[in-house]
Design an enzyme around this catalytic site. Structure first.
Site, mmCIF file in Angstrom:
data_model
loop_
_atom_site.group_PDB
_atom_site.id
_atom_site.type_symbol
_atom_site.label_atom_id
_atom_site.label_comp_id
_atom_site.label_asym_id
_atom_site.label_seq_id
_atom_site.Cartn_x
_atom_site.Cartn_y
_atom_site.Cartn_z
ATOM 1 N N TYR A 1 0.845 -1.199 0.000
ATOM 2 C CA TYR A 1 0.000 0.000 0.000
ATOM 3 C C TYR A 1 0.890 1.263 0.000
ATOM 4 C CZ TYR A 1 -3.188 3.533 1.814
ATOM 5 O OH TYR A 1 -3.913 4.680 1.991
ATOM 6 N N ASP B 1 -1.076 -7.243 6.894
ATOM 7 C CA ASP B 1 -2.079 -6.196 6.713
ATOM 8 C C ASP B 1 -3.278 -6.890 6.057
ATOM 9 O OD1 ASP B 1 -3.699 -4.173 5.683
ATOM 10 O OD2 ASP B 1 -2.020 -2.814 5.326
ATOM 11 N N LYS C 1 -11.830 0.640 5.683
ATOM 12 C CA LYS C 1 -12.280 -0.063 4.482
ATOM 13 C C LYS C 1 -13.406 -1.041 4.830
ATOM 14 C CE LYS C 1 -8.782 2.303 2.954
ATOM 15 N NZ LYS C 1 -7.429 1.806 2.826
HETATM 16 C C1 LIG Z 1 -6.109 2.272 3.213
HETATM 17 C C2 LIG Z 1 -5.062 1.297 3.577
HETATM 18 C C3 LIG Z 1 -4.152 1.568 4.606
HETATM 19 C C4 LIG Z 1 -4.132 2.899 5.351
HETATM 20 O O1 LIG Z 1 -5.264 3.071 6.122
HETATM 21 P P1 LIG Z 1 -5.879 4.514 6.521
HETATM 22 O O2 LIG Z 1 -7.053 4.144 7.350
HETATM 23 O O3 LIG Z 1 -6.211 5.212 5.231
HETATM 24 O O4 LIG Z 1 -4.817 5.233 7.275
HETATM 25 C C5 LIG Z 1 -3.226 0.596 4.915
HETATM 26 N N1 LIG Z 1 -3.175 -0.572 4.257
HETATM 27 C C6 LIG Z 1 -4.021 -0.862 3.248
HETATM 28 C C7 LIG Z 1 -3.911 -2.173 2.545
HETATM 29 C C8 LIG Z 1 -4.992 0.063 2.868
HETATM 30 O O5 LIG Z 1 -5.816 -0.223 1.852
#
Ligand SMILES: *Cc1c(COP(=O)(O)O)cnc(C)c1O
Length: 399
Positions: A97, A169, A194
């Site tokens: 990311y 992640d 998300k």
């Molecule tokens: C969006 C995202 C992040 C960062 O998250 P935020 O809530 O925008 O700080 C980290 N890892 C992945 C895979 C993401 O899609």
């Protein structure tokens, strides 16, 4: 117990009033009976009952020892990096990311932490890039936006043989699709912004650790650095998670059908979706994930920035926006948006072509979503008479 039931029933009924919805404890401090005699809460940076309900919920869902809630996904990721010291190394998935890349490279590298970016779908590569300094292996699976799938279990084994920790992640999969801790990972991190919160209305991050020892370390950083999630946002995230299983099932079933539709459309060159037989890690995804996810990427036969640019402006239901995982469908054009700052050669090397489009499939009716994509794709077929482009239309209106 089925996941849907479990999620709803691991939320506590408020012991004080019987409220079935977790109360929002909008307070900064807690009155003590005597110095250091309290009901488990003293100051809301250190602990807050609403945040704690969310932290316990995610720990339960991921099958971990303890959970921690942060003000964003990146604040959650940052708390894990703060477990490292100068001289340590991270081996990270190469198409990580963008925000994590920025944090790793532009903040932590200058503090003397080395990051090696590796194609983690290749276990040989992972093995060859481990050193005695590798403290963390950092995985995303599936990745963004080309949806590469890495083998969590095998990489956890490599990490542990080397005395390293595996961090996953799990944002793209959510705990409904895959449980990295059960496959041997030590820490799971989420951008709860998300799928978990799921309604495109909150920024939040979560960490879950497998062990008590790591939990104590993350807890220390959470309190010391203070990047906590506020009570109201904790409540919104809990509310979102209540329907996580239903939303994700619908998003995944929509996405599989849409990926199959795209694969046979004349204007489409290549579709990246782990649920398709053509995906290089289809077999692994079948083993590792319950479903194949709600994100799809595809490129066009006319592989130009312009073609991608036109397509993202001709869909009506798929709204043009960054982010993913919400109930409403979104699309974006990585070459002009999320990966605009990435040098072209690097972007091409990780498979992000000029025309590549990323879809985040929502919970709308499948027929409506397919009709929307079909009308947009039909417009860019070279054989059809083209509609004037948006830019052209604007110009026409201006004169
Ligand atoms: C969006 C995202 C992040 C960062 O998250 P935020 O809530 O925008 O700080 C980290 N890892 C992945 C895979 C993401 O899609």
């Amino acid at each position: 117990m089925n996941e849907v039931t479990k999620i709803l029933h691991c939320l506590p009924v408020d012991p004080l009033t019987g409220a079935i919805s977790v109360p929002i404890y909008q307070t900064s401090t807690f009155v003590q009976e005597a110095p250091s005699v309290n009901k488990g809460f003293d100051y809301a940076r250190s602990n807050n009952p609403t945040r704690k309900a969310l932290e316990d919920l995610i720990a339960d869902l991921e099958g971990g020892y303890a959970g921690f809630a942060f003000a964003s996904g990146l604040a959650a990721i940052d708390s894990i990096l703060k477990l490292l010291k100068t001289g340590d190394e991270i081996l990270a998935v190469d198409d990580i990311y963008g925000g994590s890349f920025r944090l790793f490279t532009h903040v932590y590298e200058k503090l003397g932490i080395r990051i090696r970016y590796v194609d983690t779908t290749n276990l040989e590569e992972v093995y060859r890039n481990l050193t005695h300094r590798t403290r963390l292996i950092w995985l995303e699976t599936p990745t963004n936006p080309t949806l590469k799938v890495s083998d969590i279990q095998r990489i956890a084994e490599l990490a542990h043989q080397n005395g390293s920790l595996l961090v996953v992640d799990n944002t793209f999969a959510s705990p409904i699709l895959q449980k990295p801790l059960a496959l041997g990972a030590d820490i799971v991190v989420h951008s709860a912004t998300k799928y978990l919160a799921g309604h495109s209305d909150v920024i939040a991050g979560l960490v879950v650790t497998a062990s008590q020892e790591l939990a104590e370390q993350v807890k220390f950083v959470q309190n010391a650095s203070g990047g906590i999630l506020a009570p109201w946002d904790s409540w919104l995230t809990i509310r979102g998670i209540s329907t996580l299983a239903l939303r994700v099932e619908k998003q995944c079933s929509n996405a599989l059908k849409i990926a199959q539709f795209l694969e046979q459309h004349e204007a489409v060159e290549e579709v990246h979706y782990p649920g398709l037989k053509s995906h290089p890690s289809h077999a692994l995804a079948q083993l590792q994930q319950k479903y194949f996810g709600g994100v799809i990427a595809f490129s066009l036969k006319e592989d130009t920035i312009q073609a991608g640019h036109e397509l993202v402006q001709t869909t009506k239901l798929f709204k043009l926006a960054e982010s993913l995982g919400g109930v409403k469908s979104l699309l974006c054009h990585p070459a002009q948006m999320t990966h605009k700052a990435t040098p072209v050669e690097v972007r091409h090397k990780v498979g992000i072509k000029d025309s590549l489009i990323r879809l985040s499939v929502g919970i709308e009716h499948l027929d409506d979503l397919i009709a929307d994509l079909k009308q947009a794709l039909d417009q860019i077929l070279p054989t059809t008479v083209k509609e004037p482009t948006t830019t052209f239309r604007k110009l026409a209106r201006a004169v």
